[in-house]
Design an enzyme around this catalytic site. Structure first.
Site, PDB file in Angstrom:
ATOM      1  CE  LYS A   1      -0.284  -0.510   5.048  1.00 26.97           C
ATOM      2  NZ  LYS A   1      -1.158  -1.227   6.074  1.00 26.97           N
TER       3      LYS A   1
ATOM      4  CE1 TYR B   1      14.137  31.429   6.362  1.00 31.31           C
ATOM      5  CE2 TYR B   1      14.262  29.093   6.049  1.00 31.31           C
ATOM      6  CZ  TYR B   1      13.921  30.276   5.478  1.00 31.31           C
ATOM      7  OH  TYR B   1      13.674  30.472   4.217  1.00 31.31           O
TER       8      TYR B   1
HETATM    9  C1  LIG Z   1      -0.237  -2.165   6.602  1.00 33.48           C
HETATM   10  C2  LIG Z   1      -0.975  -3.333   6.998  1.00 33.48           C
HETATM   11  C3  LIG Z   1      -0.289  -4.645   6.906  1.00 33.48           C
HETATM   12  C4  LIG Z   1       1.203  -4.631   6.991  1.00 33.48           C
HETATM   13  O1  LIG Z   1       1.944  -4.256   8.342  1.00 33.48           O
HETATM   14  P1  LIG Z   1       3.247  -4.146   8.577  1.00 33.48           P
HETATM   15  O2  LIG Z   1       3.210  -3.780   9.921  1.00 33.48           O
HETATM   16  O3  LIG Z   1       3.750  -3.088   7.714  1.00 33.48           O
HETATM   17  O4  LIG Z   1       3.839  -5.564   8.345  1.00 33.48           O
HETATM   18  C5  LIG Z   1      -0.998  -5.990   6.942  1.00 33.48           C
HETATM   19  N1  LIG Z   1      -2.285  -5.944   7.229  1.00 33.48           N
HETATM   20  C6  LIG Z   1      -3.282  -4.980   7.273  1.00 33.48           C
HETATM   21  C7  LIG Z   1      -4.582  -4.698   7.332  1.00 33.48           C
HETATM   22  C8  LIG Z   1      -2.403  -3.417   7.244  1.00 33.48           C
HETATM   23  O5  LIG Z   1      -2.971  -2.464   7.055  1.00 33.48           O
END
Ligand SMILES: *Cc1c(COP(=O)(O)O)cnc(C)c1O
Length: 353
Positions: free
Chosen positions: A35, A244
């Site tokens: 994702k 800054y």
């Molecule tokens: C993001 C996510 C994962 C992966 O999680 P990690 O901690 O990055 O391994 C797996 N399942 C769901 C539902 C997620 O939202």
């Protein structure tokens, strides 16, 4: 050239996937969560490397991300959408053969009405209270849903990065109570859940951050390095200030390097006077405030004037930076900016960009 270079090691991503795959028994399938454009690293290149390593199932957050992954992979690999089947997604889910993880009775109804016979999974809430059907909802629809043969029933752990947390066992118990005997493949573990051990693995695991060199998969290979070009180096006298708000005052004569990257590139203002830049293995403290496009560092102690300084690499990883900024490696990765020249390093496909 004043563009920083972000190098993404595709071989390391593949090796991390294999290492996580080997932590569960061979009957358990290991998917890959990609994702947010593969945690900011570029889904197109990352999913191809993962497919080459053997990954056959991919998870994305929303259908649009699934479309990009399908385009990169072609037909075959399963692409699951964690947000489920939203209004307006039907055509994309159908045309690109995406598998929605249905999160509510409303989504189940929408999916079965719009695309009867099209693959789907079910996400259950086991205590995190974020996504998925509640226990009572599941009990009401389970028999009817199971008749339609979901591909997967999954849930997600809230505290799997803390192995001793009581929430892990509580969610595991709840997941068993909701799913034992259903005869459908199950999934509970992301990266943290894989490390909790075989009780948490079921038929499918879903690692994300562990593929990209982040905690809690601390045995993983580092994946990203980020090299910042030095634009200018100047001498300053004792009492002079830098940047800054006069964020730094020199106590003695100093040599200050200005490099090309800043908070607009995802490098947090909180690194000001706190994180390091690196000349190889030699640390150069960031002095003064991070600007939108520039960072200043003390290079007084270097023997040779550097052409570039690194902010991510073997000496300082995403979790080190996260600790400085009071955040997590996930955020450091996914906020990396879009101005970097991206280089994908791989011995298998050297030179492609
Ligand atoms: C993001 C996510 C994962 C992966 O999680 P990690 O901690 O990055 O391994 C797996 N399942 C769901 C539902 C997620 O939202």
């Amino acid at each position: 050239m004043a563009t920083a270079t972000l190098t993404i090691d595709l071989d390391a991503i593949a090796a991390n996937w294999r290492a996580l795959d080997q932590m569960s028994n061979p009957a358990t399938q290991t998917a890959a969560v990609v994702k947010a454009d593969a945690y900011g690293l570029g889904a197109r290149r990352v999913v191809r490397a993962l497919a080459e390593a053997g990954a056959r199932r991919f998870f994305v957050a929303v259908a649009e991300e699934g479309a990009a992954v399908r385009q990169a992979l072609g037909p075959g690999p399963q692409i699951s959408v964690l947000s489920g089947h939203m209004a307006g997604d039907t055509e994309m889910i159908h045309d690109l053969d995406l598998t929605p993880m249905l999160n509510s009775v409303e989504q189940i109804t929408r999916h079965l009405d719009a695309l009867p016979g099209h693959p789907f999974g079910i996400q259950l809430d086991t205590g995190m209270n974020r996504l998925g059907l509640e226990a009572t909802e599941w009990e009401a629809v389970a028999v009817a849903v199971l008749e339609r043969r979901p591909e997967l029933v999954m849930s997600h752990l809230a505290c799997s990065d803390a192995p001793g947390h009581a929430m892990n066992a509580a969610q595991l118990t709840e997941f068993h109570a909701l799913t034992d005997g259903i005869g459908v493949p199950r999934s509970l573990a992301a990266t943290g859940g894989i490390l909790l051990g075989p009780d948490y693995h079921f038929e499918l695991t879903r690692p994300g951050i562990g593929l990209f060199g982040g905690r809690p998969h601390t045995e993983g290979r580092p994946v990203v390095s980020l090299s910042l070009p030095v634009i200018q180096i100047r001498e300053i006298a004792a009492g002079e200030v830098v940047g800054y708000s006069c964020g730094y005052t020199a106590g003695e004569p100093r040599l200050i390097a200005t490099v090309a990257a800043g908070y607009a590139d995802g490098l947090s203002l909180r690194y000001s006077n706190a994180a390091m830049l690196w000349d190889g293995e030699t640390p150069c403290p960031i002095v003064g405030r991070i600007s939108m496009d520039l960072i200043t560092a003390d290079v007084s102690h270097l023997r040779d004037l550097p052409q570039t300084l690194d902010i991510l690499g073997p000496m300082q990883g995403v979790d080190d930076l996260a600790d400085v900024a009071g955040t997590i490696g996930y955020e450091v990765l996914t906020t990396l900016g879009h101005r970097y020249g991206r280089r994908y390093a791989s011995t298998a496909i050297r030179g492609q960009t």
